[in-house]
Design a protein around this motif. Structure first.
Motif, PDB file in Angstrom:
ATOM      1  N   MET A   1      26.656  27.543   8.528  1.00 22.36           N
ATOM      2  CA  MET A   1      26.131  26.271   9.002  1.00 22.36           C
ATOM      3  C   MET A   1      24.676  26.146   8.577  1.00 22.36           C
ATOM      4  O   MET A   1      23.973  27.133   8.392  1.00 22.36           O
ATOM      5  CB  MET A   1      26.273  26.233  10.527  1.00 22.36           C
ATOM      6  CG  MET A   1      25.966  24.915  11.166  1.00 22.36           C
ATOM      7  SD  MET A   1      27.006  23.600  10.538  1.00 22.36           S
ATOM      8  CE  MET A   1      25.932  22.213  10.761  1.00 22.36           C
ATOM      9  N   ALA A   2      24.224  24.916   8.459  1.00 21.29           N
ATOM     10  CA  ALA A   2      22.863  24.649   8.014  1.00 21.29           C
ATOM     11  C   ALA A   2      21.859  25.059   9.088  1.00 21.29           C
ATOM     12  O   ALA A   2      22.064  24.822  10.275  1.00 21.29           O
ATOM     13  CB  ALA A   2      22.716  23.169   7.705  1.00 21.29           C
ATOM     14  N   ASN A   3      20.777  25.681   8.646  1.00 22.03           N
ATOM     15  CA  ASN A   3      19.749  26.136   9.587  1.00 22.03           C
ATOM     16  C   ASN A   3      18.466  25.331   9.483  1.00 22.03           C
ATOM     17  O   ASN A   3      17.927  24.880  10.488  1.00 22.03           O
ATOM     18  CB  ASN A   3      19.433  27.613   9.350  1.00 22.03           C
ATOM     19  CG  ASN A   3      20.589  28.501   9.769  1.00 22.03           C
ATOM     20  OD1 ASN A   3      21.234  28.231  10.756  1.00 22.03           O
ATOM     21  ND2 ASN A   3      20.853  29.530   8.996  1.00 22.03           N
ATOM     22  N   THR A   4      17.974  25.138   8.263  1.00 21.73           N
ATOM     23  CA  THR A   4      16.708  24.426   8.109  1.00 21.73           C
ATOM     24  C   THR A   4      16.935  22.924   8.192  1.00 21.73           C
ATOM     25  O   THR A   4      18.063  22.433   8.039  1.00 21.73           O
ATOM     26  CB  THR A   4      16.064  24.773   6.755  1.00 21.73           C
ATOM     27  OG1 THR A   4      16.898  24.298   5.701  1.00 21.73           O
ATOM     28  CG2 THR A   4      15.867  26.271   6.611  1.00 21.73           C
ATOM     29  N   SER A   5      15.851  22.213   8.414  1.00 18.47           N
ATOM     30  CA  SER A   5      15.979  20.759   8.535  1.00 18.47           C
ATOM     31  C   SER A   5      16.440  20.149   7.211  1.00 18.47           C
ATOM     32  O   SER A   5      17.214  19.183   7.203  1.00 18.47           O
ATOM     33  CB  SER A   5      14.658  20.144   8.971  1.00 18.47           C
ATOM     34  OG  SER A   5      13.649  20.423   8.030  1.00 18.47           O
ATOM     35  N   GLN A   6      15.970  20.716   6.092  1.00 16.22           N
ATOM     36  CA  GLN A   6      16.366  20.196   4.787  1.00 16.22           C
ATOM     37  C   GLN A   6      17.857  20.426   4.527  1.00 16.22           C
ATOM     38  O   GLN A   6      18.549  19.555   4.016  1.00 16.22           O
ATOM     39  CB  GLN A   6      15.544  20.856   3.673  1.00 16.22           C
ATOM     40  CG  GLN A   6      15.869  20.354   2.278  1.00 16.22           C
ATOM     41  CD  GLN A   6      15.598  18.876   2.111  1.00 16.22           C
ATOM     42  OE1 GLN A   6      14.680  18.333   2.709  1.00 16.22           O
ATOM     43  NE2 GLN A   6      16.392  18.213   1.307  1.00 16.22           N
ATOM     44  N   SER A   7      18.359  21.593   4.914  1.00 12.90           N
ATOM     45  CA  SER A   7      19.784  21.857   4.694  1.00 12.90           C
ATOM     46  C   SER A   7      20.645  21.010   5.632  1.00 12.90           C
ATOM     47  O   SER A   7      21.755  20.615   5.268  1.00 12.90           O
ATOM     48  CB  SER A   7      20.087  23.343   4.869  1.00 12.90           C
ATOM     49  OG  SER A   7      19.754  23.765   6.162  1.00 12.90           O
TER      50      SER A   7
ATOM     51  N   LYS B   1      19.818  17.966   6.563  1.00 15.99           N
ATOM     52  CA  LYS B   1      19.797  16.648   5.933  1.00 15.99           C
ATOM     53  C   LYS B   1      20.768  16.614   4.756  1.00 15.99           C
ATOM     54  O   LYS B   1      21.503  15.639   4.577  1.00 15.99           O
ATOM     55  CB  LYS B   1      18.382  16.322   5.453  1.00 15.99           C
ATOM     56  CG  LYS B   1      18.269  14.993   4.747  1.00 15.99           C
ATOM     57  CD  LYS B   1      16.860  14.730   4.278  1.00 15.99           C
ATOM     58  CE  LYS B   1      16.758  13.431   3.517  1.00 15.99           C
ATOM     59  NZ  LYS B   1      15.397  13.165   3.067  1.00 15.99           N
ATOM     60  N   ARG B   2      20.778  17.678   3.954  1.00 11.93           N
ATOM     61  CA  ARG B   2      21.689  17.747   2.817  1.00 11.93           C
ATOM     62  C   ARG B   2      23.139  17.707   3.270  1.00 11.93           C
ATOM     63  O   ARG B   2      23.993  17.078   2.632  1.00 11.93           O
ATOM     64  CB  ARG B   2      21.436  19.031   2.012  1.00 11.93           C
ATOM     65  CG  ARG B   2      20.308  18.925   1.044  1.00 11.93           C
ATOM     66  CD  ARG B   2      20.575  17.803   0.105  1.00 11.93           C
ATOM     67  NE  ARG B   2      19.685  17.843  -1.023  1.00 11.93           N
ATOM     68  CZ  ARG B   2      19.704  16.937  -1.978  1.00 11.93           C
ATOM     69  NH1 ARG B   2      20.556  15.949  -1.938  1.00 11.93           N
ATOM     70  NH2 ARG B   2      18.876  17.006  -2.973  1.00 11.93           N
ATOM     71  N   ALA B   3      23.438  18.359   4.379  1.00 12.13           N
ATOM     72  CA  ALA B   3      24.800  18.332   4.913  1.00 12.13           C
ATOM     73  C   ALA B   3      25.171  16.920   5.354  1.00 12.13           C
ATOM     74  O   ALA B   3      26.302  16.462   5.118  1.00 12.13           O
ATOM     75  CB  ALA B   3      24.919  19.302   6.079  1.00 12.13           C
ATOM     76  N   ARG B   4      24.224  16.214   5.992  1.00 13.65           N
ATOM     77  CA  ARG B   4      24.488  14.827   6.380  1.00 13.65           C
ATOM     78  C   ARG B   4      24.725  13.952   5.163  1.00 13.65           C
ATOM     79  O   ARG B   4      25.633  13.112   5.148  1.00 13.65           O
ATOM     80  CB  ARG B   4      23.316  14.269   7.196  1.00 13.65           C
ATOM     81  CG  ARG B   4      23.219  14.793   8.603  1.00 13.65           C
ATOM     82  CD  ARG B   4      22.259  13.945   9.445  1.00 13.65           C
ATOM     83  NE  ARG B   4      20.956  13.734   8.836  1.00 13.65           N
ATOM     84  CZ  ARG B   4      19.901  14.537   8.990  1.00 13.65           C
ATOM     85  NH1 ARG B   4      20.008  15.626   9.729  1.00 13.65           N
ATOM     86  NH2 ARG B   4      18.747  14.259   8.424  1.00 13.65           N
TER      87      ARG B   4
END
Length: 89
Positions: A1-7, A9-12
């Motif tokens: 699962m995405a941890n950082t805010s950028q990842s 956002k990329r998942a969204r």
């Protein structure tokens, strides 16, 4: 699962692109199905009009990145040859 805010956002963004591309792919498949049904019925004029309406949708799929241009060119070539062969039969 995405941890950082950028990842995250990329998942969204990936989810948003997935839903849009899925809708585009479904719309294109519907147009192709209409061409296939017209070819199967043997009605050349209906097949020609269905192919004429499907062509811009396929090209739009190329510009939006859903399909590769050679894939669409191959599909259009095969469909148009099948539509043209209706008159010969």
């Amino acid at each position: 699962m995405a941890n950082t805010s950028q990842s995250k956002k990329r998942a969204r963004q990936a989810d948003a692109r997935l839903t849009v591309n899925k809708a585009r792919r479904s719309r294109i498949r519907t147009f192709l199905r209409k061409v296939e049904e017209a070819i199967a019925s043997g009605d050349k004029s209906a097949a020609e009009t269905a192919l004429r309406t499907a062509q811009p949708e396929l090209m739009r799929g190329v510009t939006k990145g859903v399909y590769h241009k050679n894939t669409v060119a191959r599909k259009m070539s095969r469909l148009s040859s099948r539509v043209n062969s209706i008159a010969a039969a």
